[in-house]
Design an enzyme around this catalytic site. Structure first.
Site, PDB file in Angstrom:
ATOM      1  CG  ASP A  53      -5.533  -0.510   6.118  1.00 17.65           C
ATOM      2  OD1 ASP A  53      -5.258  -0.342   4.915  1.00 17.65           O
ATOM      3  OD2 ASP A  53      -4.701  -0.892   6.968  1.00 17.65           O
ATOM      4  CG  ASP A  61      -1.987   1.069   1.192  1.00 22.45           C
ATOM      5  OD1 ASP A  61      -1.801   2.068   0.469  1.00 22.45           O
ATOM      6  OD2 ASP A  61      -2.993   0.923   1.898  1.00 22.45           O
ATOM      7  CB  ILE A  95      -3.987  -2.712  -0.697  1.00 18.57           C
ATOM      8  CG1 ILE A  95      -4.023  -3.017  -2.192  1.00 18.57           C
ATOM      9  CG2 ILE A  95      -2.668  -3.192  -0.099  1.00 18.57           C
ATOM     10  CD1 ILE A  95      -2.962  -2.265  -2.991  1.00 18.57           C
ATOM     11  CG  ASP A 115     -12.320  -8.230   4.903  1.00 13.82           C
ATOM     12  OD1 ASP A 115     -12.332  -7.076   4.417  1.00 13.82           O
ATOM     13  OD2 ASP A 115     -12.968  -9.170   4.426  1.00 13.82           O
TER      14      ASP A 115
END
Length: 460
Positions: free
Chosen positions: A430, A388, A438, A443
């Site tokens: 994120d 990233d 990415i 998750d």
């Protein structure tokens, strides 16, 4: 000026009435879906063997038929966990004998609510899920891994292989909340650039595919939290939704909190995701570097405002842009003043006192009372994935903190309402599933889906 502009632009990568209202919430429990769990490696379904209705009836895999012995209800037992109830027998998926060993058998048993019947439905990516036992920490696993009809199902250490991954067919309303979900972007953010690039990358779709009603708000890229909050309220009014669940990222958190405080009749819940609820040390440093009232400050703010105007053009929405107001709003003094005016969900007793009240009754402008819920979650890692390209910047900005942080916000600032967790392996970018999905070990899509289900099961 360049450093200031780059720092600001990086932030995106950032009574009787009460009784009646409570009764209304309790009177409409969420509808549970009937689900088939299809193993990735075999394409076969979890099945109650021989149509048994007895305690101890075995669970194996079988070619999917859609019959009642392959259909399961997901019923939440406590936050983050569900029991799987067979439509055919009314019994629960159960780890036999309270085993904690690999190979411990999985069968059906009368529902008890014990930990060996509690399962965390854990998103494994690309539409697949793991079923992790609360009791043993192990996953539902097709033995072998066999592709045959009748292959036994047991528990095993979670490795995420295809014989532990299941697609949930007809999961239907897993994310279908009572009130629509509105995602609220942070500073320098947007809803969708050019009709293509979504601030919450793939998250709206992942919620909608299980029947959630989702909107992504479009408010000023740069402005005070109050101004952004008023724009948010205007948008909710335009959509015509009676009430909504707000999920705000970064400055989207205080933006949502303002909307909830001003119009509690319109906002059922507020969720802060890596939210700036007690200020950002990065904003404090920038505020200290740039002399207030100086020509340099004015020039830098003008350039940032022009960036905001470009975002207006690319989104087709026109909002006033005031980058200096946004910087002040995100500073520690600015958020302290904001919290004094809109304190719901914030623990002001100390900086690191944790989350505030989980729920409250709030009065609307007409004196009517409305129930609200408050939640938050947070990542605590500035750099999570070497691929990233935004991680080096967040690693750099994260050096100004003395506390665990996501590169732009520390865990104490992010605490709000019911703190679900503050140690996810997420940085500030994120948290909205960028850059283009990415991210690190956590998750973010799974967090939003699980939270939508949490809201659903709370009657929201």
């Amino acid at each position: 000026m360049k450093a200031y502009i780059e720092s600001v632009g990086s932030l995106v990568r950032w009574g009787a009435a009460a009784v009646v209202a409570a009764a209304a919430l309790l009177a409409s429990p969420p509808t549970q879906a009937e689900n088939r769990f299809i193993a990735q490696h075999s394409g076969k379904c979890l099945d109650v063997a021989d149509w048994s209705t007895a305690n101890g009836g075995n669970i194996h895999q079988w070619a999917c038929t859609g019959n009642a012995n392959q259909r399961w209800r997901l019923e939440q037992t406590r936050d983050g966990y569900h029991r799987l109830v067979s439509e055919h027998s009314g019994k629960c998926l159960d780890v036999a004998g309270w085993s904690t060993a690999n190979g411990g058998n999985i069968h059906q048993w009368a529902c008890t609510g014990n930990a060996n019947q509690n399962w965390h439905v854990e998103y494994a990516g690309h539409g697949w899920y793991l079923l992790r036992s609360e009791h043993s920490g192990k996953c539902v696993d097709v033995s072998g891994p066999s592709t045959n009809n009748g292959a036994n199902v047991h528990q095993w250490d979670c490795h995420g292989g295809p014989n532990q991954r299941f697609r949930i067919l007809n999961s239907g309303n897993y994310t279908q909340t009572r009130h629509p979900i509105v995602l609220v972007h942070g500073i320098s953010g947007f809803n969708k650039l050019g009709g293509v690039f979504n601030y919450f990358f793939a998250i709206p779709y992942q919620l909608e595919r299980s029947h959630a009603t989702v909107r992504v708000a479009s408010v000023s890229a740069f402005n005070s939290s109050e101004q952004r909050g008023q724009e948010l309220l205007n948008q909710i009014e335009g959509w015509g939704f009676p009430r909504v669940n707000l999920i705000g990222h970064s400055q989207g958190a205080p933006t949502s909190r303002y909307a909830a405080a001003i119009r509690p009749d319109r906002v059922a819940s507020v969720t802060s995701v890596n939210g700036v609820n007690k200020g950002s040390r990065v904003a404090d440093v920038i505020r200290g570097i740039v002399p207030p009232g100086s020509r340099f400050e004015g020039s830098a703010a003008d350039v940032a405002n022009r960036v905001g105007q470009l975002i207006n053009i690319l989104t087709g929405r026109w909002h006033d842009q005031n980058s200096l107001a946004s910087l002040i709003s995100l500073s520690t003094p600015g958020t302290t003043e904001f919290n004094n005016r809109y304190p719901r969900g914030v623990n002001r007793s100390a900086y690191c006192a944790g989350g505030g009240e989980w729920e409250a009754w709030a009065s609307d402008p007409w004196g009517n009372w409305h129930h609200q819920r408050y939640y938050s979650w947070m990542g605590n890692t500035a750099s999570t994935n070497g691929w990233d390209v935004t991680d080096p910047l967040l690693s750099f900005t994260g050096t100004v903190f003395d506390l665990p942080n996501d590169g732009l916000v520390d865990v104490c600032s992010a605490a709000f309402g019911q703190v679900i967790r503050d140690d996810y392996h997420l940085n500030h970018i994120d948290a909205v599933n960028h850059l283009f999905g990415i991210n690190g070990w956590t998750d973010p899509v799974a967090l939003y889906r699980q939270h939508a289900n949490r809201l659903k099961n709370a009657g929201l």
